[in-house]
Design a protein around this motif. Sequence first.
Motif, mmCIF file in Angstrom:
data_model
loop_
_atom_site.group_PDB
_atom_site.id
_atom_site.type_symbol
_atom_site.label_atom_id
_atom_site.label_comp_id
_atom_site.label_asym_id
_atom_site.label_seq_id
_atom_site.Cartn_x
_atom_site.Cartn_y
_atom_site.Cartn_z
ATOM 1 N N PRO A 128 0.594 -1.110 -0.028
ATOM 2 C CA PRO A 128 0.299 0.425 -0.328
ATOM 3 C C PRO A 128 1.172 1.448 0.263
ATOM 4 C CG PRO A 128 -0.305 -1.119 1.982
ATOM 5 C CD PRO A 128 0.940 -2.263 1.569
ATOM 6 N N GLY A 129 2.490 0.905 0.518
ATOM 7 C CA GLY A 129 2.970 2.418 0.639
ATOM 8 C C GLY A 129 3.115 2.762 -0.418
ATOM 9 N N ALA A 130 3.758 1.823 -2.138
ATOM 10 C CA ALA A 130 4.022 2.767 -3.569
ATOM 11 C C ALA A 130 3.338 3.570 -4.216
ATOM 12 C CB ALA A 130 3.735 0.977 -3.975
ATOM 13 N N GLU A 131 3.403 3.797 -4.876
ATOM 14 C CA GLU A 131 3.680 4.635 -5.879
ATOM 15 C C GLU A 131 2.738 4.595 -6.384
ATOM 16 O OE1 GLU A 131 5.138 8.656 -5.526
ATOM 17 O OE2 GLU A 131 5.866 8.136 -3.250
ATOM 18 N N VAL A 144 3.597 -11.213 -10.064
ATOM 19 C CA VAL A 144 3.601 -9.610 -9.604
ATOM 20 C C VAL A 144 3.838 -8.979 -8.512
ATOM 21 C CG1 VAL A 144 3.092 -6.970 -10.001
ATOM 22 C CG2 VAL A 144 2.125 -8.884 -12.478
ATOM 23 N N VAL A 145 5.169 -8.734 -7.895
ATOM 24 C CA VAL A 145 5.447 -7.368 -6.744
ATOM 25 C C VAL A 145 5.845 -6.705 -7.387
ATOM 26 C CG1 VAL A 145 6.336 -8.793 -4.572
ATOM 27 C CG2 VAL A 145 5.552 -10.439 -5.427
ATOM 28 N N ILE A 146 5.103 -5.862 -6.362
ATOM 29 C CA ILE A 146 5.554 -4.085 -6.470
ATOM 30 C C ILE A 146 5.456 -3.756 -4.556
ATOM 31 C CG2 ILE A 146 4.668 -2.021 -6.984
ATOM 32 C CD1 ILE A 146 2.850 -3.073 -9.189
ATOM 33 N N GLY A 147 6.934 -3.568 -4.444
ATOM 34 C CA GLY A 147 6.772 -3.487 -2.922
ATOM 35 C C GLY A 147 7.201 -1.555 -2.672
ATOM 36 N N GLU A 148 7.167 -1.201 -1.628
ATOM 37 C CA GLU A 148 6.664 -0.803 -0.718
ATOM 38 C C GLU A 148 7.632 0.566 -1.676
ATOM 39 O OE1 GLU A 148 6.827 1.328 3.853
ATOM 40 O OE2 GLU A 148 8.008 -0.381 3.147
ATOM 41 N N THR A 149 8.982 0.548 -2.003
ATOM 42 C CA THR A 149 9.783 1.677 -2.438
ATOM 43 C C THR A 149 9.826 1.775 -4.045
ATOM 44 O OG1 THR A 149 11.789 0.437 -2.903
ATOM 45 C CG2 THR A 149 11.692 1.142 -0.784
ATOM 46 N N THR A 150 8.849 2.027 -4.301
ATOM 47 C CA THR A 150 8.209 1.363 -6.463
ATOM 48 C C THR A 150 7.578 2.999 -6.185
ATOM 49 O OG1 THR A 150 8.101 -0.764 -6.406
ATOM 50 C CG2 THR A 150 7.262 0.028 -8.009
ATOM 51 N N ILE A 175 13.130 2.910 -6.391
ATOM 52 C CA ILE A 175 12.876 1.945 -7.758
ATOM 53 C C ILE A 175 11.716 2.388 -8.674
ATOM 54 C CG2 ILE A 175 12.748 0.114 -9.186
ATOM 55 C CD1 ILE A 175 15.743 -0.216 -7.322
ATOM 56 N N THR A 176 12.356 3.390 -9.692
ATOM 57 C CA THR A 176 11.286 3.353 -10.492
ATOM 58 C C THR A 176 11.049 2.963 -11.901
ATOM 59 O OG1 THR A 176 12.378 5.798 -11.799
ATOM 60 C CG2 THR A 176 12.252 5.858 -9.125
ATOM 61 N N ILE A 177 10.755 3.590 -12.363
ATOM 62 C CA ILE A 177 9.915 2.501 -13.808
ATOM 63 C C ILE A 177 10.387 3.501 -14.756
ATOM 64 C CG2 ILE A 177 7.192 4.307 -14.508
ATOM 65 C CD1 ILE A 177 7.730 0.522 -14.255
ATOM 66 N N ASP A 178 10.761 4.329 -14.272
ATOM 67 C CA ASP A 178 11.564 5.667 -15.467
ATOM 68 C C ASP A 178 13.067 4.510 -15.422
ATOM 69 O OD1 ASP A 178 9.806 6.987 -16.116
ATOM 70 O OD2 ASP A 178 9.947 8.467 -14.689
ATOM 71 N N GLU A 179 13.570 3.843 -15.180
ATOM 72 C CA GLU A 179 15.193 3.736 -14.850
ATOM 73 C C GLU A 179 15.135 2.551 -15.522
ATOM 74 O OE1 GLU A 179 16.525 1.958 -10.664
ATOM 75 O OE2 GLU A 179 16.383 4.513 -9.939
#
Length: 226
Positions: A128-131, A144-150, A175-179
């Motif tokens: 729930p803390g992912a953006e 699929v796993v999307i962690g808190e720092t994503t 970790i960002t999708i733009d990297e």
Amino acid sequence: MSKKELAIDFLLCIKDFFFSDVLNMATVDIEQIKDKYGEIVGTKEEKRKDEFVEKLMIIKEMINEDVEFALEVDPASNSREEVILTYPGIFAILTYRVANILYKEKVQLFPRIISEYAHSLTGIDIHPGAEIGRRFFIDHGTGVVIGETTIIGDDCLLYPGVTLGCTGKEKEKIITIDEITLNHYPDNNKSRSSYLPLLELSVSEDPLDDRNMHYLGREYMYYSRW
């Protein structure tokens, strides 16, 4: 009613409220959702409940955009009703967006309860803390796993078997999708995954070749090969 039962009932009421018009269901009374929210956060203050409803209406708009985006990017989709009723990614994203409201309000336990409920049903684990931005779609979704720092931007499509944001104890590492990223297991490159432009991948390109990785704005798909 236990905390788990309250959390799940709260989530399912919101789901029905969001989709009642599309699915021709009886409309859920918003007062019922407000009361459940008040019970979850431990307040009877009408102002705070009304503020939650305002946030909820924004989330409803975002979920409608997610559904439309699924119809746009998935050639197998046929209707809004089909996407809402049969696509696990939509339920996982809806759950995340609701849990994210509670997470930002620093509500304890309940965001994780509803996140794990969706995880158990869909195989998609979103902290729930992912953006996550607008117009987001997870195709199929198993593993699929999307962690808190994503951090995921707008207009993103995710495929099965992807893990984002697992940085261990390094909370400051985002970790960002733009990297532009190439990840692989150390044991003989068992798995290698890369970000590639969503609109520029052809069957002739080898996604495992580092030379094919390049930045092209905000529209990405996550490609994973096992």
